[in-house]
Scaffold this motif. Sequence first.
Motif, PDB file in Angstrom:
ATOM      1  N   ILE A  26      29.809  10.243 -13.547  1.00  0.00           N
ATOM      2  CA  ILE A  26      29.909   8.805 -13.776  1.00  0.00           C
ATOM      3  C   ILE A  26      29.599   8.046 -12.496  1.00  0.00           C
ATOM      4  N   ILE A  27      28.728   7.059 -12.632  1.00  0.00           N
ATOM      5  CA  ILE A  27      28.309   6.264 -11.481  1.00  0.00           C
ATOM      6  C   ILE A  27      28.594   4.804 -11.781  1.00  0.00           C
ATOM      7  N   ALA A  28      29.303   4.123 -10.873  1.00  0.00           N
ATOM      8  CA  ALA A  28      29.559   2.690 -11.049  1.00  0.00           C
ATOM      9  C   ALA A  28      28.855   1.928  -9.938  1.00  0.00           C
ATOM     10  N   ILE A  29      28.392   0.744 -10.280  1.00  0.00           N
ATOM     11  CA  ILE A  29      27.614  -0.064  -9.341  1.00  0.00           C
ATOM     12  C   ILE A  29      28.361  -1.366  -9.056  1.00  0.00           C
ATOM     13  N   ASP A  30      28.204  -1.909  -7.845  1.00  0.00           N
ATOM     14  CA  ASP A  30      28.715  -3.239  -7.525  1.00  0.00           C
ATOM     15  C   ASP A  30      27.577  -4.255  -7.659  1.00  0.00           C
ATOM     16  N   ALA A  31      27.847  -5.344  -8.367  1.00  0.00           N
ATOM     17  CA  ALA A  31      26.834  -6.385  -8.598  1.00  0.00           C
ATOM     18  C   ALA A  31      26.504  -7.154  -7.322  1.00  0.00           C
ATOM     19  N   PRO A  32      25.402  -7.904  -7.331  1.00  0.00           N
ATOM     20  CA  PRO A  32      25.115  -8.796  -6.200  1.00  0.00           C
ATOM     21  C   PRO A  32      26.315  -9.715  -5.948  1.00  0.00           C
ATOM     22  N   ALA A  33      26.686  -9.877  -4.677  1.00  0.00           N
ATOM     23  CA  ALA A  33      27.780 -10.766  -4.254  1.00  0.00           C
ATOM     24  C   ALA A  33      29.158 -10.311  -4.751  1.00  0.00           C
ATOM     25  N   HIS A  34      29.255  -9.059  -5.185  1.00  0.00           N
ATOM     26  CA  HIS A  34      30.528  -8.505  -5.656  1.00  0.00           C
ATOM     27  C   HIS A  34      30.779  -7.159  -4.981  1.00  0.00           C
ATOM     28  N   GLY A  35      32.045  -6.718  -5.010  1.00  0.00           N
ATOM     29  CA  GLY A  35      32.363  -5.402  -4.463  1.00  0.00           C
ATOM     30  C   GLY A  35      31.900  -5.282  -3.030  1.00  0.00           C
ATOM     31  N   GLN A  36      31.186  -4.203  -2.727  1.00  0.00           N
ATOM     32  CA  GLN A  36      30.659  -4.011  -1.374  1.00  0.00           C
ATOM     33  C   GLN A  36      29.168  -4.308  -1.295  1.00  0.00           C
ATOM     34  N   SER A  37      28.629  -4.965  -2.335  1.00  0.00           N
ATOM     35  CA  SER A  37      27.215  -5.345  -2.298  1.00  0.00           C
ATOM     36  C   SER A  37      27.036  -6.640  -1.517  1.00  0.00           C
ATOM     37  N   SER A  38      25.804  -6.913  -1.104  1.00  0.00           N
ATOM     38  CA  SER A  38      25.555  -8.050  -0.210  1.00  0.00           C
ATOM     39  C   SER A  38      25.367  -9.357  -0.967  1.00  0.00           C
ATOM     40  N   GLY A  39      25.354 -10.443  -0.205  1.00  0.00           N
ATOM     41  CA  GLY A  39      24.958 -11.738  -0.735  1.00  0.00           C
ATOM     42  C   GLY A  39      26.110 -12.620  -1.167  1.00  0.00           C
ATOM     43  N   LYS A  40      25.761 -13.897  -1.398  1.00  0.00           N
ATOM     44  CA  LYS A  40      26.720 -14.882  -1.885  1.00  0.00           C
ATOM     45  C   LYS A  40      26.432 -15.206  -3.333  1.00  0.00           C
ATOM     46  N   GLU A  41      25.159 -15.049  -3.706  1.00  0.00           N
ATOM     47  CA  GLU A  41      24.740 -15.491  -5.031  1.00  0.00           C
ATOM     48  C   GLU A  41      24.626 -14.333  -5.997  1.00  0.00           C
ATOM     49  N   PHE A  42      25.177 -14.530  -7.195  1.00  0.00           N
ATOM     50  CA  PHE A  42      24.991 -13.580  -8.281  1.00  0.00           C
ATOM     51  C   PHE A  42      23.943 -14.138  -9.236  1.00  0.00           C
ATOM     52  N   ASN A  43      22.961 -13.317  -9.612  1.00  0.00           N
ATOM     53  CA  ASN A  43      22.121 -13.695 -10.743  1.00  0.00           C
ATOM     54  C   ASN A  43      21.675 -12.447 -11.500  1.00  0.00           C
TER      55      ASN A  43
END
Length: 289
Positions: A109-126
């Motif tokens: 099982i692999i889980a991903i962090d979204a843009p601007a969430h978790g340990q992923s980069s950025g301020k903006e989610f799209n």
Amino acid sequence: MGLKKGIRFITLKSVGQYINFLSYVRPQKAVELSYALFSQPRIGRLYKESLPEILKNTETETFHHNEHYFQTYTWKGNETKILLVHGWESNASRWQKTLPHLQKSGSTIIAIDAPAHGQSSGKEFNVPLYAEFINKAVEKYQPTIIIGHSIGGAACVYHQYLFPNTSINKMVILGAPSDLKTLIDNYVSMLSLNTKMFSLLENRFLSHFNFRIEDFSGQKFASKFNVSGFIAHDTSDDVVAFEEGKKIASSWKNSQFIETKGLGHGMHDDELYEKVIDFLFKDSELLSS
């Protein structure tokens, strides 16, 4: 209405009034501000030093994509791989209650962090960027199954539309919105924005993402799918309307729609997870325990 909710309501209304005022005097600023409010999560960040227990003993990987980077977490199992895609103001740890059910199948099982969430980069989610993250992870891990919750489910649907020929052959979509227009309409009415602001926002999406708001529709995307789908939505979901899940299911040829009651937006439920496992594995020899 409790005090906290009341204060938030007042602030939203006054922010909306300020944006409406700006739309006449400084339209560009008004768009930037309203788009930032729409796209910047306030919670959901994770820090390496203080990861939730569930993510601590995983194999982590950081992917680089253009100027962005995103994080994945892997719970090792057999060759069958499942990719988990979380929603707004959340992160990979939201799957804590889902994991034990999926792990019964022995899968990796692999889980991903979204843009601007978790340990992923950025301020903006799209969603378009999220779909690109998903695609990099799919290319690398070759999962046959993808599971998305909320806007993460919408990102899975968009990803499948953009990249129909991947390793994925089964999709599970939980409490997901279908139409971007519904999200924008909700946002506009929450802040009581004027019609001028709606068209300014519309142009912002067109210029940045090259699609019209009304063309961004899970219902439209799913009509092109050949993979099999399991869509579940709760009748008491107060974050994403029940109708949205129905829309996605309505045009998806090879799919089943499950209506749940009383689970709210989170959708964590043993009985529901049993149905998911059934959908994913009932025809396979994988569960020969």
